[in-house]
Enzyme design. Sequence first.
Site, PDB file in Angstrom:
ATOM      1  N   GLY A   1       0.825  -1.206   0.000  1.00  0.00           N
ATOM      2  CA  GLY A   1       0.000   0.000   0.000  1.00  0.00           C
ATOM      3  C   GLY A   1       0.854   1.249   0.000  1.00  0.00           C
ATOM      4  O   GLY A   1       1.974   1.255   0.521  1.00  0.00           O
TER       5      GLY A   1
ATOM      6  N   GLN B   1       3.104   9.830   1.179  1.00  0.00           N
ATOM      7  CA  GLN B   1       4.409   9.158   1.181  1.00  0.00           C
ATOM      8  C   GLN B   1       5.272   9.518  -0.025  1.00  0.00           C
ATOM      9  O   GLN B   1       6.463   9.244  -0.031  1.00  0.00           O
ATOM     10  CB  GLN B   1       4.217   7.646   1.242  1.00  0.00           C
ATOM     11  CG  GLN B   1       3.622   7.179   2.563  1.00  0.00           C
ATOM     12  CD  GLN B   1       3.414   5.684   2.563  1.00  0.00           C
ATOM     13  OE1 GLN B   1       2.423   5.200   2.036  1.00  0.00           O
ATOM     14  NE2 GLN B   1       4.356   4.948   3.109  1.00  0.00           N
TER      15      GLN B   1
ATOM     16  N   CYS C   1       5.949  -0.282   7.271  1.00  0.00           N
ATOM     17  CA  CYS C   1       5.587   0.878   6.458  1.00  0.00           C
ATOM     18  C   CYS C   1       6.766   1.241   5.570  1.00  0.00           C
ATOM     19  O   CYS C   1       7.911   1.267   6.036  1.00  0.00           O
ATOM     20  CB  CYS C   1       5.236   2.046   7.377  1.00  0.00           C
ATOM     21  SG  CYS C   1       4.820   3.556   6.493  1.00  0.00           S
ATOM     22  N   LEU C   2       6.486   1.541   4.307  1.00  0.00           N
ATOM     23  CA  LEU C   2       7.549   1.924   3.368  1.00  0.00           C
ATOM     24  C   LEU C   2       8.271   3.188   3.832  1.00  0.00           C
ATOM     25  O   LEU C   2       9.421   3.413   3.460  1.00  0.00           O
ATOM     26  CB  LEU C   2       6.955   2.143   1.973  1.00  0.00           C
ATOM     27  CG  LEU C   2       6.406   0.890   1.254  1.00  0.00           C
ATOM     28  CD1 LEU C   2       5.663   1.291  -0.011  1.00  0.00           C
ATOM     29  CD2 LEU C   2       7.523  -0.093   0.947  1.00  0.00           C
TER      30      LEU C   2
ATOM     31  N   HIS D   1      -4.332   1.264   7.395  1.00  0.00           N
ATOM     32  CA  HIS D   1      -2.973   1.830   7.420  1.00  0.00           C
ATOM     33  C   HIS D   1      -2.866   3.027   6.467  1.00  0.00           C
ATOM     34  O   HIS D   1      -2.353   4.086   6.837  1.00  0.00           O
ATOM     35  CB  HIS D   1      -1.975   0.735   7.043  1.00  0.00           C
ATOM     36  CG  HIS D   1      -0.538   1.179   7.028  1.00  0.00           C
ATOM     37  ND1 HIS D   1       0.397   0.723   7.935  1.00  0.00           N
ATOM     38  CD2 HIS D   1       0.132   2.030   6.207  1.00  0.00           C
ATOM     39  CE1 HIS D   1       1.567   1.283   7.679  1.00  0.00           C
ATOM     40  NE2 HIS D   1       1.434   2.070   6.626  1.00  0.00           N
ATOM     41  N   GLU D   2      -3.376   2.855   5.244  1.00  0.00           N
ATOM     42  CA  GLU D   2      -3.208   3.919   4.235  1.00  0.00           C
ATOM     43  C   GLU D   2      -4.138   5.100   4.484  1.00  0.00           C
ATOM     44  O   GLU D   2      -3.730   6.251   4.268  1.00  0.00           O
ATOM     45  CB  GLU D   2      -3.409   3.361   2.828  1.00  0.00           C
ATOM     46  CG  GLU D   2      -2.465   2.225   2.432  1.00  0.00           C
ATOM     47  CD  GLU D   2      -0.992   2.488   2.690  1.00  0.00           C
ATOM     48  OE1 GLU D   2      -0.560   3.651   2.666  1.00  0.00           O
ATOM     49  OE2 GLU D   2      -0.262   1.504   2.953  1.00  0.00           O
TER      50      GLU D   2
ATOM     51  N   HIS E   1      -2.556   7.253   6.981  1.00  0.00           N
ATOM     52  CA  HIS E   1      -1.539   8.146   6.406  1.00  0.00           C
ATOM     53  C   HIS E   1      -2.161   9.461   5.954  1.00  0.00           C
ATOM     54  O   HIS E   1      -1.588  10.536   6.144  1.00  0.00           O
ATOM     55  CB  HIS E   1      -0.878   7.498   5.183  1.00  0.00           C
ATOM     56  CG  HIS E   1       0.335   6.670   5.507  1.00  0.00           C
ATOM     57  ND1 HIS E   1       1.416   7.162   6.198  1.00  0.00           N
ATOM     58  CD2 HIS E   1       0.648   5.376   5.202  1.00  0.00           C
ATOM     59  CE1 HIS E   1       2.341   6.205   6.323  1.00  0.00           C
ATOM     60  NE2 HIS E   1       1.901   5.105   5.728  1.00  0.00           N
TER      61      HIS E   1
HETATM   62 ZN   LIG Z   1       2.751   3.280   5.650  1.00  0.00          ZN
END
Ligand SMILES: [Zn+2]
Length: 160
Positions: free
Chosen positions: A46, A51, A90-91, A132-133, A136
Amino acid sequence: MSILPIIEYPDRLLRKKAKPVTNFDKSLTKLVEDMVNTLHDSQGIGLAANQIGVLLRIIVLQMPDENYPRVFINPEIIDRDGNRKVVEGCLSVPGYHGYVFRSLWVKAVGLNNKLEYTKLYADGLLAQALEHETDHLNGIMYFDHLKKHEDLIKNPSEQE
Ligand SMILES: [Zn+2]
């Protein structure tokens, strides 16, 4: 299509609330394509627009067992229930994972990549990724949900 750099915590853009998309033009199509491309390149599941440094309410998801990406523009979780402990990463926080509680299922609405209004019932990993997204987009990081500090763990491969 381009691969965009993914910003990492503590970049302040990760703590900003993203704004609803109101311009549905070619630049949006390009941005969504670039986000999907960036997600595939990162091998994540995701990605939220924050991000890549864009404060617009767009998320893209790619489940490991699905062969197409899911796009949500202006996504909203309208219902959720249950509680389960999951492992999450998380990226934008490379090298770590953590144990957080997520809903058993969620109902989400939003626009897809064809700008059609979509309703989605999701459980499992897809529900987790949606939470999660969308977090963000509201400036929330997954580690905000840790019950205790020790629930954030450095990945073994990167331990010294
Ligand atoms: Zn993330």
